[in-house]
Design a protein around this motif. Sequence first.
Motif, short mmCIF file in Angstrom:
data_model
loop_
_atom_site.label_atom_id
_atom_site.label_comp_id
_atom_site.label_asym_id
_atom_site.label_seq_id
_atom_site.Cartn_x
_atom_site.Cartn_y
_atom_site.Cartn_z
N VAL A 119 0.85 -1.20 0.00
CA VAL A 119 0.00 0.00 0.00
C VAL A 119 0.88 1.25 0.00
CG1 VAL A 119 -1.66 1.37 1.34
CG2 VAL A 119 -1.92 -1.11 1.18
N HIS A 120 1.95 1.22 0.82
CA HIS A 120 2.83 2.41 0.92
C HIS A 120 3.53 2.67 -0.41
CE1 HIS A 120 3.20 0.50 5.13
NE2 HIS A 120 2.08 1.18 5.04
N ILE A 121 3.96 1.58 -1.05
CA ILE A 121 4.66 1.73 -2.34
C ILE A 121 3.71 2.35 -3.37
CG2 ILE A 121 5.70 0.48 -4.28
CD1 ILE A 121 6.63 -1.63 -2.16
N MET A 122 2.48 1.81 -3.43
CA MET A 122 1.53 2.31 -4.43
C MET A 122 1.05 3.72 -4.10
SD MET A 122 1.72 0.10 -6.61
CE MET A 122 0.64 0.97 -7.74
N GLY A 123 0.89 4.02 -2.81
CA GLY A 123 0.48 5.37 -2.42
C GLY A 123 1.51 6.40 -2.87
N GLY B 90 6.48 10.39 6.88
CA GLY B 90 6.44 8.93 6.82
C GLY B 90 5.00 8.46 6.93
N GLN B 91 4.73 7.28 6.39
CA GLN B 91 3.35 6.78 6.40
C GLN B 91 3.33 5.27 6.59
OE1 GLN B 91 1.05 6.21 2.56
NE2 GLN B 91 0.06 8.05 3.32
N HIS B 92 2.32 4.79 7.33
CA HIS B 92 2.11 3.34 7.47
C HIS B 92 0.62 3.08 7.59
CE1 HIS B 92 2.77 -0.83 8.48
NE2 HIS B 92 4.08 -0.68 8.51
N VAL B 93 0.15 1.99 6.95
CA VAL B 93 -1.27 1.63 7.07
C VAL B 93 -1.44 0.78 8.33
CG1 VAL B 93 -0.96 -0.36 5.50
CG2 VAL B 93 -3.24 0.57 5.85
N LEU B 94 -2.52 1.07 9.08
CA LEU B 94 -2.80 0.35 10.33
C LEU B 94 -4.26 -0.07 10.38
CD1 LEU B 94 -1.07 2.67 13.01
CD2 LEU B 94 -0.12 0.58 12.04
N ALA C 157 -4.75 -7.84 4.73
CA ALA C 157 -4.55 -7.39 3.35
C ALA C 157 -5.52 -6.23 3.17
CB ALA C 157 -4.84 -8.50 2.36
N PRO C 158 -5.04 -4.98 3.26
CA PRO C 158 -5.95 -3.83 3.29
C PRO C 158 -6.87 -3.77 2.07
CG PRO C 158 -3.75 -3.17 3.94
CD PRO C 158 -3.64 -4.59 3.45
N ASP C 159 -8.08 -3.20 2.27
CA ASP C 159 -9.02 -2.97 1.16
C ASP C 159 -8.41 -1.96 0.21
OD1 ASP C 159 -10.89 -4.66 2.33
OD2 ASP C 159 -11.77 -3.06 3.52
N ILE C 160 -8.56 -2.23 -1.09
CA ILE C 160 -7.82 -1.42 -2.07
C ILE C 160 -8.22 0.06 -2.06
CG2 ILE C 160 -7.43 -1.04 -4.54
CD1 ILE C 160 -7.22 -3.98 -4.91
N GLU C 161 -9.54 0.34 -2.29
CA GLU C 161 -9.90 1.75 -2.52
C GLU C 161 -9.55 2.63 -1.32
OE1 GLU C 161 -12.39 -0.57 -2.88
OE2 GLU C 161 -12.13 -0.86 -5.04
N CYS C 162 -10.08 2.23 -0.16
CA CYS C 162 -9.94 3.15 0.97
C CYS C 162 -8.49 3.34 1.40
CB CYS C 162 -10.80 2.70 2.15
SG CYS C 162 -10.30 1.15 2.87
N SER C 163 -7.64 2.33 1.18
CA SER C 163 -6.26 2.52 1.64
C SER C 163 -5.39 3.18 0.57
CB SER C 163 -5.65 1.19 2.10
OG SER C 163 -5.64 0.26 1.05
#
Length: 327
Positions: free
Chosen positions: A34-38, A91-95, A299-305
């Motif tokens: 997610v971080h790479i694609m963001g 910096g960013q991380h999905v949680l 595995a995060p949901d695509i759109e919202c993340s």
Amino acid sequence: MAEHSGKAYESDAKQTDEKTGNTTPVAHSCGHDVHIMGLIGALEAFNFHKDAWSGTLIAIFQPGEECSGGAQSMIDNGLKYKIPLPDVYFGQHVLGVIPGAHVGTKPGAVFTTASSIKIKLFAKGSHGSMPHFGIDPIVLAAHIILRLQFIVSREINPNEMAVITVGRIDAGTKSNIIPDDATLYLNTRAYNQDVADKLHASIERVVKGECEASGCLKAPEIEYYDEYPLTLNNDEAYEQVSSAFDEYFGERHLKLPTQTASEDFSIIPDALGVPYCYCSIGGFKDYENAPGNHNPAFAPDIECSLDTGMESLVVAACSSFVRDIQE
Ligand SMILES: [Zn+2]
Ligand SMILES: [Zn+2]
């Protein structure tokens, strides 16, 4: 780890069980894709709208956050000489701890310090029936483990957060043999470097004192590894990002609770001597049932993340361009 997300985009990496021949998808389960694609999405947006901004945007795709060596390896390999000095570093991380499509940040300490400590105790082996000929490292280890429990409860200011965990003990082979040595593996966390330093000094004092009390002939070996710095958001950088998030995300911008996990991103801004601001994005629409990071279903949901990840990077970066213009 094995992935059990059941999602169409589960990991392509597969592990085969030698006995059954069954294959299982394996993943890091932390959302780093997610971080790479963001970040790639944010770069595309800035590139597409080149006329709308000026300044220098530097994207850092940092490897190896998990094993604590990634940020340091970039510094050791001369990152400082490969990029212009930034004004501010994000910096960013999905949680899983905030709802999907939301961003969270906070002033001050965000993540704890973390240290792993390997402690080898040198005692004296003997037959289990003849303890008087030996020095028992298992009894010694038991005393140390119990004594360590009093550091947080009796030595640390109750207003401070601190954790000491003994996660592994290696000692002995059989019930009737007193082994020569024992090894303990500890992990510590704190929201304040002074508290972390105090924890480590107290651990060393307890270990050395107990070894002496047991009459060990050789001093213990104490080795620190997998160390993470405190993640501390700079006040000014936080104000700047948080007011831009308020404006863009409105109610989708939350105050992030302090997290007891750790990360190494801040090694880079610390080494460059520039202010840092970390933010989190939520990974799951169904927040109530969201798995935690490193859960087989993470595995995060695509759109919202992905959308929120990309947008928050664009908004954070724009907030620093705006500051430049105002100045
Ligand atoms: Zn992870
Ligand atoms: Zn991670």
